[in-house]
Design a protein around this motif. Sequence first.
Motif, mmCIF file in Angstrom:
data_model
loop_
_atom_site.group_PDB
_atom_site.id
_atom_site.type_symbol
_atom_site.label_atom_id
_atom_site.label_comp_id
_atom_site.label_asym_id
_atom_site.label_seq_id
_atom_site.Cartn_x
_atom_site.Cartn_y
_atom_site.Cartn_z
ATOM 1 N N UNK A 38 27.222 -46.555 7.813
ATOM 2 C CA UNK A 38 26.369 -46.449 8.995
ATOM 3 C C UNK A 38 26.264 -44.997 9.463
ATOM 4 N N UNK A 39 27.336 -44.242 9.295
ATOM 5 C CA UNK A 39 27.353 -42.848 9.758
ATOM 6 C C UNK A 39 26.497 -41.915 8.906
ATOM 7 N N UNK A 40 26.296 -42.250 7.628
ATOM 8 C CA UNK A 40 25.439 -41.415 6.775
ATOM 9 C C UNK A 40 24.000 -41.840 7.039
ATOM 10 N N UNK B 235 19.164 -49.115 6.395
ATOM 11 C CA UNK B 235 19.101 -50.583 6.357
ATOM 12 C C UNK B 235 20.031 -51.200 7.408
ATOM 13 N N UNK B 236 21.203 -50.626 7.581
ATOM 14 C CA UNK B 236 22.151 -51.160 8.552
ATOM 15 C C UNK B 236 21.665 -50.936 9.986
ATOM 16 N N UNK B 237 21.134 -49.754 10.258
ATOM 17 C CA UNK B 237 20.644 -49.486 11.623
ATOM 18 C C UNK B 237 19.434 -50.352 11.956
ATOM 19 N N UNK B 238 18.581 -50.591 10.972
ATOM 20 C CA UNK B 238 17.403 -51.445 11.192
ATOM 21 C C UNK B 238 17.804 -52.864 11.555
ATOM 22 N N UNK B 239 19.002 -53.250 11.200
ATOM 23 C CA UNK B 239 19.487 -54.597 11.513
ATOM 24 C C UNK B 239 20.391 -54.616 12.737
ATOM 25 N N UNK B 240 20.321 -53.551 13.501
ATOM 26 C CA UNK B 240 20.955 -53.534 14.818
ATOM 27 C C UNK B 240 22.415 -53.160 14.866
ATOM 28 N N UNK B 241 22.981 -52.648 13.782
ATOM 29 C CA UNK B 241 24.393 -52.272 13.827
ATOM 30 C C UNK B 241 24.581 -51.045 14.709
ATOM 31 N N UNK C 124 27.327 -48.191 15.973
ATOM 32 C CA UNK C 124 28.573 -47.554 15.582
ATOM 33 C C UNK C 124 29.660 -47.731 16.632
ATOM 34 N N UNK C 125 29.346 -47.452 17.882
ATOM 35 C CA UNK C 125 30.340 -47.535 18.957
ATOM 36 C C UNK C 125 30.841 -48.968 19.135
#
Length: 275
Positions: A113-115, A123-129, A131-132
């Motif tokens: 997620x950090x990269x 793909x991970x951010x688009x699915x709402x993940x 980090x915090x």
Amino acid sequence: MFERYTERARRVIFFARYEASQYGSSYIETEHLLLGLLREDPVLCRDFLGPTSIATDIRAEIESQITRRERISTSVEMPLTEECKKVLKLAAEESERLAHRHIGTEHVLIALLRVEDSRAGRLLRERGLNLAAIREQLAKSPGSASPKAPLEPNRGAIATLAGFLSGLKWYNWEQLAPFFSRNTHFVDSRGKCWRGRDEIEKQFATLFAPYAKKNVTLMQEGTYPGLAESAMANILWENVTFGGEATRCLHRMTVMVAQEGEDWVIVLLQGTPVT
């Protein structure tokens, strides 16, 4: 570099290499790491991504964005891209941030997620993940900061397993016979059981030749202490063939060793295709 990695985290990298080979990639990309993570730890992915069907959706989206080439043998050298190397570095950072002694699949997920500019990160951010949110949830997990060290099997058991796996490469019954108990059982990949050292010797070519091919590769998933004086090991094999036809999946061999007198010997082997 993988001393602190859990068995599951190591298998993520193994499966990433397998995914890269299936798509004909000369390098292991972040999307292959993500697919390896989805394959190895569906529970973790379900906790943060939602329904298990998400894995199918992610794979379909990855396939729509890449060019699928001819499959590459996993025996070929397949290096990590710079982005993947960064993921592994960040996974170690996340472990230290959370005061964990191990590097697990959860740390790999955060690192992906950090990269942010990578395909897996997008793909991970688009699915709402978030980090915090993931860090906060992991920090609250009971006992996460000080996981118990896994029990180690007897050194004699480990030596027997290592010697057996090494001997398989040479495909020689005289070398392998001493590793087996007189009453060893071998359950092959089709479910047929071969009982006793004598019966196994008669079927030696049928049972063991597939593991002696030059392009066959293996990865020892883990070795665990069993009941009484025994130990279990799981080994993943690739490119194993039976009847002249290549298997369309990975192949797992489970080996159980037990103590007989002062020696450790194999009492059970079982082969299972991995779907």
